[in-house]
Structure formats: structure tokens, C-alpha cells
Scaffold this motif. Structure first.
Motif, short mmCIF file in Angstrom:
data_model
loop_
_atom_site.label_atom_id
_atom_site.label_comp_id
_atom_site.label_asym_id
_atom_site.label_seq_id
_atom_site.Cartn_x
_atom_site.Cartn_y
_atom_site.Cartn_z
N GLN A 39 0.83 -1.21 0.00
CA GLN A 39 0.00 0.00 0.00
C GLN A 39 0.86 1.26 0.00
OE1 GLN A 39 -2.51 -0.47 3.43
NE2 GLN A 39 -4.09 -1.62 2.29
N LYS A 40 1.95 1.23 0.73
CA LYS A 40 2.86 2.38 0.76
C LYS A 40 3.44 2.66 -0.63
CE LYS A 40 6.90 4.18 3.22
NZ LYS A 40 7.95 3.89 4.24
N ALA A 41 3.85 1.59 -1.33
CA ALA A 41 4.39 1.76 -2.68
C ALA A 41 3.31 2.27 -3.63
CB ALA A 41 4.96 0.44 -3.18
N GLN A 42 2.08 1.74 -3.51
CA GLN A 42 0.99 2.17 -4.39
C GLN A 42 0.63 3.63 -4.16
OE1 GLN A 42 -1.93 -0.77 -3.31
NE2 GLN A 42 -1.28 -2.22 -4.90
N GLN A 46 0.78 6.60 -7.00
CA GLN A 46 -0.37 7.44 -7.34
C GLN A 46 -0.04 8.93 -7.14
OE1 GLN A 46 -3.52 5.92 -4.89
NE2 GLN A 46 -3.67 3.98 -6.02
N GLU A 47 0.63 9.24 -6.04
CA GLU A 47 1.01 10.63 -5.77
C GLU A 47 1.99 11.15 -6.83
OE1 GLU A 47 3.03 13.35 -2.22
OE2 GLU A 47 2.65 11.20 -1.91
N ALA A 48 2.93 10.30 -7.24
CA ALA A 48 3.91 10.70 -8.25
C ALA A 48 3.23 10.96 -9.59
CB ALA A 48 4.97 9.61 -8.40
N TYR A 61 8.84 3.00 -7.39
CA TYR A 61 9.36 1.77 -8.00
C TYR A 61 10.36 1.08 -7.05
CZ TYR A 61 7.31 3.19 -12.46
OH TYR A 61 6.44 3.53 -13.45
N TYR A 62 11.16 1.90 -6.36
CA TYR A 62 12.11 1.33 -5.39
C TYR A 62 11.37 0.59 -4.28
CZ TYR A 62 15.36 1.15 -1.47
OH TYR A 62 16.11 0.74 -0.40
#
Length: 583
Positions: A39-42, A46-48, A61-62
Motif C-alpha cells: 500500500q505504501k508503494a501504491q 499514485q502521488e507521483a 518503484y524502489y
């Protein structure tokens, strides 16, 4: 009985290996992805995308790559790390880029690609040293230490230098962590160092791992703590301390399950040491069950497939980099051609401008020399003019002095003498202009002192020392001449009326600048106006101005556009003249 069980266990293990080699149960067996990490990566992705922020997208991506690497899905982890690398590499060196190369090196270690691991590790190290960042340096040194430790483990005793290199990089990492005062980083180094020493059967291995365990417990780093506990348990097993080993392994597994970590490396570490524990304590059934669990995680066919996939990803990325490099070189060649053409045009333009500037410089040089010559001529003319005026005034003063000596009438002689002093004050102005460095200005202090001393000497008071309080103010000619005539009259009156009946004559002269105005006062210690025959004051109010001296003072103050007043000094004695005018 024990031998039979051992033989049975070996047979089962052999059947399991044969089944594995024939393709049975070769589906990839990943651990479940941790929901919070995903969830943190998603959210970052989305923010990016919403902000169109490429740096934030690289970070997303990292995080994806890091999440998949925890589950043992190195193919997806490597794919996301490469996507992040494509964004970060063109931006230049950064701590994020060094961190990314460290992660790629770590994945290559897990896949057994130690040559690639060294290459990525050295990239991370080079960037960290270029940035002079202890944070990046500590991470890169730990990564390279782990690479060389794996080389030592796989190739010893031929790779003794790899063992020394690993020790060196761990030492560098510890030094960087201590500079940062990062106790968690120091604990990481101790854990890695303990693992290396354990592989070499070094007696200090347990000490380092115990120190690492203590630091992680103090800092409440449970996730990392669970990686150290199986390593220390392995050393206890080697030393025959089975109870200590079991305590660590059972605690580690209990915490791992309660936290739902789903971390591939941690699970592998616990399972490997539990298999060893069960084997050393002759619990063959439990050893076999744990070995089957370990097999599901370490599916060799799955790892082989992943090695091929990751190799293809590396080749594709390197090919893409080469194509991008060729395009960049072509663009650079075109830019160089355009730059050369621009430089030629610029050189021609600059040459023309240089010729023009040179011509203009010659013209201005000649004009400047001509102006300097004219300025010197004008300066000489002004000086000559002042000199002639001074000489003429001096001649007139000398004539008046001769005339005064031939007069028998005392009143007429005094009148001529006073006129001579007035002309003498103007002559002093022009002599000061002629002798000074400035053509149109004189120094007030020097002018007043010379004028006053000349009048006092004329009236027979050369020994009297006036009290001067005069600021070093430059005066122009149109201000100096009226000022000189006024002072001449005031000092003359003091010599005539204030000093003759005074045993200790005193004279005070003050000139101070107040903003843009000049305040001048002249005071004596004579009898004052009320006791003189020439009194024209009554209670500080002007009654008459019949004398020539007073008319001259009034006219000169008016020429200066100033104001003045006479008053009696303190105690009813002496005369005080005050004048204010704008400089």
C-alpha cells in the motif's frame, strides 16, 4: 534404531530431490506480500503520477522492488529496481541512486551472481564517495562486505583475499556509522561481521552477534533482530549449546509468526537452523518436515528460471543503455557542430567589436589627454588669477598702510587702518586659494586662525592666545570673503573696546557645523555694551546702526543669507556675537 531412522530420512530426502529435478512441485512458491508495504508503494506511485514527479515515481518503484525482494520474488524486485534506475541515472549521482545499486547488488548475491554483485556494489561505493555521504558510504561498504563474504564462503580457501576485503569493508562501514552516531548501523555491521567470522570458525563470531542482538533489542528493531537470532543460534549449535540455540530459534519463530512478517530471508534463516537443530538432536521427522518447508521456499527450478529472467533483464537494460548512449553521442556531435559554427560567428563579431572598441579607445584617449591639458591650463589660470588678486589686494593694503602713517588725525588714521585690515582679510582668502590644493575652497580653521592672529598683531596683542573651537570645514570663496570681513570687524572691535581696560583679555571663537548650517560665535571678556561709548543695544534690542562696522556686518550676514545677534556674556560682562548661516 537411530541408524535406520537416519537411512529412512536420507532416502526420503533423495526422493524429494529426484522429484524436484523431474519437475514435480516446481511452481514458484512466494511468500505473501506484506499489505502495508504494498500500500505504501501504491500510494507513492499514485502521488507521483498525480504530481508528475519523476523522482517520487522512482521512489515508488524502489518501494515496489523492496517489497517483492522481501518475499523472494527477485524477478519482480529486479524489474522495479531497473525501472527506478532508468529514472535516477540521468539525474546524476544521489544517495537514492547509491541505495538502488546496493539493492541490486543484494539481489545478485541471493541469485549467486557474485560478479554482477561486485559490479553493482562498486557503483554504489563510487557514488557514495563522490557524494562524501557517510550514510551512503556505510550502506555501500556493508553491501560490498557481504559480496566478498559470499565469495569467501563459496571459493575458500582459494579466496583468502575476499575474506580480508570483507573485513576491510565492514571496518569502513563501522567507522562511517560511528561518525553518524548510528547505533543501528553499527549493529548491522556487527551482525554481518559475526556471520563472516562464523563461516571462518572464528571464536569472536558469537561475541559480535551477541553485541548486535543487544543493540537491536535496545533500539526495538524487531524485524532486523529476527535475522540475527538464527545466525547466533547456528553458532550455539556448532558449539553444542543446544538449549541456547533452541531458545533463540523458538523465540524467533514465535515473533515471526505473531508479526506476520512474510520475509523470505528471515524465514529461510530460521528454517535452515531449525533443520540443523532437529538433525543434531535426532528429531528426524521434524527435520524432514522443516526441510520440506524449506524446499518450498528454495525451489531450485524456480531459482534457475529466475536467474535466466534476470539475466535477460540485465541484457535488455544494458542494450537500452548502449542505444541511449549512441543517441546521446549523435546529439553531442550535432551540438558540437552547431557550437563550432556559433563560435566562428561569435569570433568574427568579437573581432569587429574589438576593432571598434580599439578605435573608440584611441579617440577617448586623445580626448582625455586634451581635457587633461585644458584642465591643467584652467587650473594654472585660476591659480594665477587668485595670485594676482592677492597681490593687488596686498598692494592696496600696503598703500593704505603708507597713507595711515602720513595722517596726523588719529580718527582718520584708525579708519584707514581698519580699511587695510578689511582688505587684508580678503587678501588672506585669495592667498589660501592660491597656496591650497583645492582651487575654489579653503580650510575654515586655518583661515580663521591666520586672520585673527593678523588683527591681534596689528593692535598690539600678539601674545594673546584666543580659544579656538573650529571644525575642519571647507569654505567656498563666496562664503569665505563675507566670513572674513565679519570676523575682522568683530576682532577689531574687541581690540578697541574690550581689551584696553582689561588686565587679562580673553577671546573665544567657535565654529561648529549643525547639519547643513554653520554656527559661529565670537566672545570676549570686556565690559560689555552698557559700559562702552559705542553701545547701540538696550535690553538686547537694536536701537541704532550708525557705525560703519555694524553696517558692514549686517550687509555681510545678509549676503550669507544668515541671522545674527549680540548679547552680553555671563555675569553681565563681555560681548557675545552669534551667527548662523547655511553652508
Amino acid at each position: 534404531m537411530t541408524c535406520c531412522l537416519r537411512a529412512f530420512f536420507v532416502c526420503l530426502g533423495g526422493l524429494w530431490l529426484i522429484a524436484s529435478s523431474l519437475g514435480i512441485a516446481q511452481e514458484p512458491s512466494y511468500l505473501k506480500v506484506q499489505t502495508n508495504r504494498l500500500q505504501k508503494a501504491q500510494q507513492a506511485e499514485q502521488e507521483a503520477l498525480a504530481k508528475r514527479d519523476s523522482s517520487l515515481l522512482a521512489e515508488a518503484y524502489y518501494l515496489y522492488g523492496k517489497t517483492y525482494s522481501f518475499t523472494g520474488d527477485y524477478q519482480n524486485a529486479h524489474r522495479y529496481f531497473i525501472k527506478s534506475l532508468r529514472i535516477l541515472e540521468p539525474k546524476g549521482f544521489s544517495e537514492e541512486l547509491s541505495r538502488l545499486y546496493y539493492r541490486l547488488s543484494n539481489i545478485e548475491i541471493k541469485q549467486g551472481h557474485l560478479t554482477e554483485a561486485v559490479r553493482y556494489g562498486r557503483y554504489a561505493m563510487h557514488i557514495a564517495r563522490s557524494l562524501k555521504s557517510d550514510t551512503a558510504l556505510s550502506r555501500a561498504c556493508i553491501g560490498l562486505g557481504q559480496v566478498y563474504a559470499n565469495i569467501w564462503t563459496n571459493q575458500r580457501p582459494q579466496a583468502r583475499t575476499s575474506y580480508d576485503s570483507s573485513l576491510f569493508f565492514y571496518g569502513e562501514a563501522e567507522a562511517a556509522c560511528r561518525r553518524l552516531k548510528d547505533s543501528v548501523g553499527v549493529a548491522d555491521v556487527y551482525a554481518a561481521l559475526g556471520e563472516l567470522l562464523a563461516s571462518a570458525r572464528h571464536p569472536q563470531a558469537a561475541t559480535y552477534l551477541e553485541k548486535s542482538l543487544t543493540l537491536f533489542q535496545f533500539k526495538k528493531k524487531a524485524d532486523i533482530l529476527l535475522k540475527v537470532m538464527p545466525q547466533l543460534a547456528g553458532i550455539y549449535l556448532d558449539n553444542g549449546q543446544f538449549d541456547k540455540a533452541w531458545q533463540l530459534l523458538s523465540d524467533a519463530e514465535k515473533q515471526y509468526k505473531s508479526r506476520n512478517l512474510n520475509d523470505y530471508d528471515t524465514q529461510i534463516g530460521i528454517d535452515v537452523q531449525l533443520v540443523r537443530y532437529y538433525e543434531k538432536t535426532n528429531q528426524w521427522k521434524l527435520a524432514y518436515e522443516r526441510l520440506r518447508q524449506l524446499e518450498r521456499l528454495q525451489n531450485y527450478a524456480f531459482r534457475a528460471d529466475h536467474q535466466g529472467a534476470i539475466t535477460r533483464l540485465n541484457v535488455e537494460y544494458e542494450t537500452e543503455k548502449k542505444e541511449a548512449l549512441l543517441k546521446a553521442q549523435n546529439r553531442e556531435l550535432m551540438l558540437r557542430t552547431e557550437t563550432l559554427q556559433s563560435q566562428r560567428r561569435f569570433t568574427i563579431t568579437l573581432s569587429l567589436l574589438l576593432v571598434l572598441v580599439t578605435a573608440m579607445s584611441l579617440v577617448f584617449f586623445r580626448l582625455n589627454r586634451r581635457n587633461q591639458r585644458i584642465s591643467r591650463q584652467n587650473e594654472a589660470l585660476v591659480k594665477e588669477q587668485n595670485h594676482r588678486v592677492k597681490n593687488n589686494l596686498q598692494v592696496v593694503a600696503s598703500l593704505l598702510n603708507l597713507q595711515a602713517k602720513r595722517l596726523s588725525d588719529e580718527s582718520a588714521r584708525k579708519a584707514v587702518e581698519e580699511s587695510r585690515l578689511r582688505i587684508q582679510s580678503m587678501a588672506i582668502v585669495h592667498r589660501r586659494l592660491y597656496d591650497g590644493e583645492k582651487l575654489a575652497q579653503i580650510d575654515l580653521d586655518e583661515f580663521v586662525r591666520e586672520l585673527v592672529q593678523g588683527v591681534l598683531k596689528t593692535f598690539g596683542y600678539p601674545a594673546l592666545e584666543p580659544h579656538f573651537t573650529i571644525a575642519p570645514i571647507p569654505l567656498t570663496v563666496d562664503k569665505a570673503v563675507p566670513m572674513g570681513l565679519i570676523l575682522n570687524e568683530l576682532i577689531t572691535n574687541a581690540c578697541k573696546y574690550a581689551f584696553p581696560a582689561n588686565d587679562t583679555p580673553q577671546l573665544w571663537i567657535s565654529c561648529r557645523q549643525r547639519g547643513v548650517q554653520l554656527e559661529c560665535t565670537v566672545a570676549d571678556n570686556g565690559p560689555g555694551f552698557d559700559n562702552t561709548e559705542t553701545s547701540f543695544w538696550d535690553d538686547n534690542v537694536v536701537v541704532q546702526r550708525t557705525s560703519f562696522g555694524m553696517a558692514l556686518i549686517d550687509a555681510q550676514v545678509a549676503q550669507l543669507s544668515g541671522t545674527y545677534s549680540f548679547s552680553t556674556g555671563e555675569g553681565g560682562k563681555g560681548t557675545l556675537f552669534s551667527m548662523v548661516y547655511k553652508l
